[in-house]
Design a protein around this motif. Sequence first.
Motif, PDB file in Angstrom:
ATOM      1  N   UNK A   1       0.827  -1.213   0.000  1.00 48.44           N
ATOM      2  CA  UNK A   1       0.000   0.000   0.000  1.00 48.44           C
ATOM      3  C   UNK A   1       0.859   1.260   0.000  1.00 48.44           C
ATOM      4  N   UNK A   2       1.938   1.262   0.782  1.00 49.54           N
ATOM      5  CA  UNK A   2       2.842   2.418   0.812  1.00 49.54           C
ATOM      6  C   UNK A   2       3.502   2.609  -0.550  1.00 49.54           C
ATOM      7  N   UNK A   3       3.902   1.518  -1.166  1.00 51.14           N
ATOM      8  CA  UNK A   3       4.497   1.583  -2.500  1.00 51.14           C
ATOM      9  C   UNK A   3       3.499   2.119  -3.512  1.00 51.14           C
ATOM     10  N   UNK A   4       2.277   1.655  -3.460  1.00 50.72           N
ATOM     11  CA  UNK A   4       1.229   2.172  -4.357  1.00 50.72           C
ATOM     12  C   UNK A   4       1.020   3.665  -4.179  1.00 50.72           C
ATOM     13  N   UNK A   5       0.935   4.109  -2.912  1.00 52.64           N
ATOM     14  CA  UNK A   5       0.737   5.551  -2.651  1.00 52.64           C
ATOM     15  C   UNK A   5       1.888   6.365  -3.234  1.00 52.64           C
ATOM     16  N   UNK A   6       3.110   5.864  -3.076  1.00 54.84           N
ATOM     17  CA  UNK A   6       4.262   6.573  -3.622  1.00 54.84           C
ATOM     18  C   UNK A   6       4.180   6.643  -5.151  1.00 54.84           C
TER      19      UNK A   6
END
Length: 67
Positions: free
Chosen positions: A24-29
């Motif tokens: 999820x953090x990677x997607x947001x980035x």
Amino acid sequence: MNCADLGSLLKAHLERRLGRSEIDALRRHLLVCRRCRQRIHELRRFELEVAARVPQFADAAFWSVLE
């Protein structure tokens, strides 16, 4: 999550070691970082080329979790 984290997270993703929160953090980035999106796009294109030439390496669902 920042651009410098991308390499280590992609390595963990390749090894199937990323948890849901890290994905999820990677997607947001990737939503806000054009440069990292481009890098993912290039890796995806490379993977598709390899899969076309060596079908046993095809894993279409692998990158889809980041889209």
